[in-house]
Design an enzyme around this catalytic site. Structure first.
Site, PDB file in Angstrom:
ATOM      1  CD  GLU A 216       1.815  -9.525  -3.561  1.00  0.00           C
ATOM      2  OE1 GLU A 216       1.672  -9.378  -2.074  1.00  0.00           O
ATOM      3  OE2 GLU A 216       3.332  -9.476  -4.448  1.00  0.00           O
TER       4      GLU A 216
ATOM      5  CD  GLU B 138       5.273  -5.400  -3.973  1.00  0.00           C
ATOM      6  OE1 GLU B 138       4.277  -4.819  -4.456  1.00  0.00           O
ATOM      7  OE2 GLU B 138       5.094  -6.342  -3.610  1.00  0.00           O
TER       8      GLU B 138
END
Length: 815
Positions: free
Chosen positions: A433, A509
């Protein structure tokens, strides 16, 4: 499109004080002195440190501290959580005193006999900004707290005299968005070798060909030569199977030069036993270095044969067999033990994940301990090793972004060289991220990291976790990696699969469901970011964060899109820090994301995943049946099972049978009785097999008043090594032996004998009692007491008492 990688993997383990071995590896675990706070001339050999705290390493200086919700209080904008402006954050890094400067010092004896030897020190990790000194002289530094590194001490050694090894660490404020721990939290070793020896992380093994009849093993060995003499170096590499039988060997000889000498060997092993999830077969390669017929070094490497393949349409294949990845993300902390590495605590986590049906671990968001990967090799887990949570884009004011340009390549090299030969490792992640996803012109950063990966290990694919996946694709970051990880995008798997014909996709994720063990909220419905006055979350497993999904949604996306090769759930265990959704001015200091709570007690969600992932029969019923405030009101009953049909009885009366309904979001993976009217007594769920015959039943009874304490150890026999642990589940029962699921009494503990009480944890994210206290409240009827052995054989007696309850004692044998 498919990507095929065929390799053999290893984990380098040097022999520690092995008989007849010229290599001497000494674990520097005891005899350390520690001082919290900066000190003038802390590196000086003449400094009097007798008043410093005596500690053993691995050591986390913060974990026994008192919780303080102002320690990590900050105003910050967390873009990943959807913040549009700066918000108040508390408990973000666990509300423990992990920031500041700490000094470690240890006396090392090196006799005159060691003159002419090479002396090095190896750190598996030091949190963080490590500066290393020997005898007051600067040896070297390493910024990233998760990296392993080594330094040559030889020029600074006083042979035959006292030597002082000193390490200064500086954990800066605002440097992490979870609990990193602090200190020498991983193992430290001193290695003594001859001037000609296998270099640090000096073996690399691949297998270009594997068949049922033979496996071809390519071994590249780097031998370091510090002498200037013109010696001939002979390398004999022997391969042993899991039974210790030598199955192959090869000899190479060449004239040595000062510096690094590269040896390349190709060895054939007959009928190799493959490493896989069910049978993780391991081999050993023993590198014997000779100079003029004298053994100069012996270095052992554990490895396993296996192939991996990623296919755009068909998913992932291990040894040619299609394998769905059922993975979890794990932070590196061990709950109440903090960041300090412990083999048994790590093993216990993996055992629980294995029981759940999990077959893969993502080391979010940093290089893991060597012990984790060694256990994954032995236990049969697949691993994604992740490098960074930040590149240049700032998530934390003093985060890795400050060091990225200078250190990223060295940190990537250290990670890959250390871990590239583990059979468990199947991919390298270059980031999670990262803020660069949304920035045009940043693909070159991804390319830079990928080039390091391919240079150091061309046998494994690269990946990254993208929460802004569309932007990452548009800005070119996704094009640089082999496997494109989507964080929380189950709705977009098929869309992107159809749009991009060369893209291999998976859930890097997933879910981010949130719950508190044993807590049930009404009405029962899917909720996003609800805020309850008790700072807990319902265990009906319908609560989630705004960017996430309940587990059922990801299950369906994985099943309905077979090209997606798997998922990594956020998270396997609760962890310290990130107490979402109670981030703002609450007593919460640990996460609610875990399938298992911070203490290592299973939440209901564990059984939901187990019923979907495991091949073993699963029958789990919730909630408990102690709701005196809801007599005459609706209390839905859920059943997590992989049996095809089940029937619910309330006080003997049938509430009907249920089967899984693929057309219903909430009933595809759960059996649900929505309209059950609560009355005290018992609920019973009877499961039926495919022939409609009785298979199994579960009964939950309304408990009476708390009466007695019961302790149950996961192991009643532990090793007398000063490190082994027994995890004791402590619960309260009524007079009839029924668990009291709402009990929150205060209990006290005493430990006597050959061990000590290491930590207490109840899994309550809001508890403000120190983990190192000798007392703690139960949380919904349970807590965990962790006992650590001494180095003397004998027994440990644990005594639990308090709150007018019938006390309990348990004996742990230490041998």
């Amino acid at each position: 499109m498919k990507i095929t990688f065929i390799l053999i993997c290893l984990y380098s383990i040097t022999i520690i004080n092995a008989k007849d071995s010229p290599r001497n590896t000494i674990l520097l675990d005891t005899g350390w002195r520690f001082h919290l706070g900066d000190i003038t001339n802390g590196e000086s050999a003449d400094l009097n440190d007798q008043n410093w705290e005596q500690v053993s390493v691995p050591h986390d200086w913060a974990i026994c501290g008192n919780f303080d919700m102002t320690i990590d209080m900050q105003w910050t904008q967390v873009i990943e959580d959807g913040d549009t402006k700066s918000e108040l954050r508390t408990g973000r890094t666990g509300a423990l005193p992990m920031f500041g400067i700490g000094w470690y010092r240890k006396e090392i004896d090196l006799s005159d006999v060691e003159k002419g030897k090479q002396i090095s020190v190896e750190f598996d990790g030091a949190m963080s900004n490590a500066q290393v000194f020997l005898n007051g002289k600067f040896v070297g530094n390493w910024a990233y707290g998760y990296s392993s590194f080594a330094f040559d001490l030889t020029p600074f050694v006083n042979f035959g005299k006292k030597n002082i090894l000193a390490v200064k660490l500086h954990n800066e404020d605002l440097s992490s968005r979870w609990y990193s721990g602090a200190g020498l939290y991983r193992n430290v070793r001193m290695v003594i070798t001859n001037p000609i020896h296998v270099a640090h992380w000096g073996t690399q093994i691949t297998t270009p060909d594997i068949t049922t009849k033979k496996g071809t093993v390519d071994i590249h060995t780097s031998i370091k030569k510090t002498s200037t003499e013109n010696e001939n170096i002979r390398l004999i590499t022997e391969i042993y199977d899991s039974k210790g039988i030598k199955v192959a060997s090869d000899t190479r000889q060449q004239k040595g030069i000062e510096g690094i000498n590269q040896f390349i060997q190709q060895i054939e092993v007959k009928a190799p036993q493959l490493w896989n999830i069910e049978s993780p077969n391991l081999y050993r390669a023993v590198s014997n270095v000779y100079v003029d017929n004298q053994l100069y070094d012996k270095y052992e490497t554990t490895f396993g044969f296996r192939t991996i393949e990623f296919n755009r349409e068909k998913g992932f294949f291990l040894n040619g067999q299609k394998t769905k990845i059922y993975g979890v993300c794990l932070h590196h902390d061990l709950g109440p033990l903090g960041a300090a590495v412990n083999v048994r605590a790590t093993e216990r986590q993996l055992e629980m994940m294995k029981e759940m049906g999990c077959n893969a671990i993502r080391t979010s968001h940093n290089p893991p301990s060597p012990e984790l990967l060694e256990l994954c090799d032995k236990m049969g887990f697949l691993v994604q090793v992740e490098s960074f949570d930040e590149w240049l884009g700032e998530k934390n004011e003093n985060g890795y972004n400050k060091y990225f340009d200078e250190w990223c390549e060295r940190d990537m090299e250290a990670m890959i060289r250390r871990d590239r030969n583990h059979p468990s490792v199947i991919m390298w992640s270059i980031g999670n991220e990262v803020r660069e996803q949304k920035q045009a012109g940043t693909a070159h950063i991804a390319r830079r990291l990928v080039e390091v990966c391919r240079r150091e290990d061309p046998t494994r694919p690269t990946t990254a976790g993208f929460n802004f996946h569309t932007e990452a694709i548009d800005n070119g970051l996704a094009n640089e990696i082999d496997l494109v990880g989507f964080n929380y995008k189950p709705y977009d798997y098929k869309v992107k699969h159809d749009q991009y014909p060369d893209m291999i996709i998976y859930g890097s994720e997933t879910a981010s469901a949130i719950s508190s063990r044993g807590v049930y909220k009404f009405p029962v419905e899917e909720r996003t970011y609800d805020w309850y006055e008790d700072y807990q979350i319902s265990s009906y497993d319908l609560d989630r964060v705004s960017w996430g999904a309940i587990p059922d949604v990801e299950f369906a996306a994985q099943e309905d899109n077979d090209f997606v090769f798997g998922e990594f759930v956020w998270t396997g265990f609760d962890y310290l820090g990130e107490p979402t959704p109670y981030n703002e001015g609450t007593p919460a200091r640990s996460s609610y994301f875990g399938i298992v709570d911070l203490a290592g007690l299973k939440k209901d969600r564990f059984y939901l995943y187990q019923s979907h992932w495991s091949d073993e029969p699963v029958l789990h019923v919730l909630p408990h049946w102690n709701f005196p405030e809801r007599i005459g009101q609706i209390v839905p009953v859920f059943c997590y099972t992989n049996y095809p049909k089940a029937e619910l009885f309330v006080n003997g009366k049938s509430m009907g049978t249920r089967t899984h309904d693929k057309s219903d979001k909430y009933k595809r993976y759960r059996l649900v009785w929505e309209d059950v009217i609560y009355e005290p007594g018992e609920i019973k769920v009877v499961a039926y097999d495919n022939l409609g015959k009785f298979a199994e039943e579960k009964i939950i009874r309304t408990a009476g008043k708390p009466y007695q304490i019961k302790m149950t150890a996961d192991r009643n026999l532990i090793n007398a090594d000063g490190k082994d642990l027994s995890f004791i589940t402590v619960e309260v029962l009524d007079k009839d032996g029924n668990p009291c699921p709402t009990s929150n009494q205060l209990l006290f503990f005493e430990a006597n004998g050959e061990g000590k009480l290491k930590a207490l944890c109840n899994g309550d994210a809001t508890s403000q009692t120190s983990f190192c206290s000798s007392y703690m409240n139960l949380f919904n009827g349970k807590l965990i007491a962790i006992v650590e052995s001494s180095q003397i054989k004998g027994n440990i007696e644990i005594h639990a008492f308090g709150s007018y309850l019938k006390e309990d004692r348990i004996i742990i044998n230490v041998k």
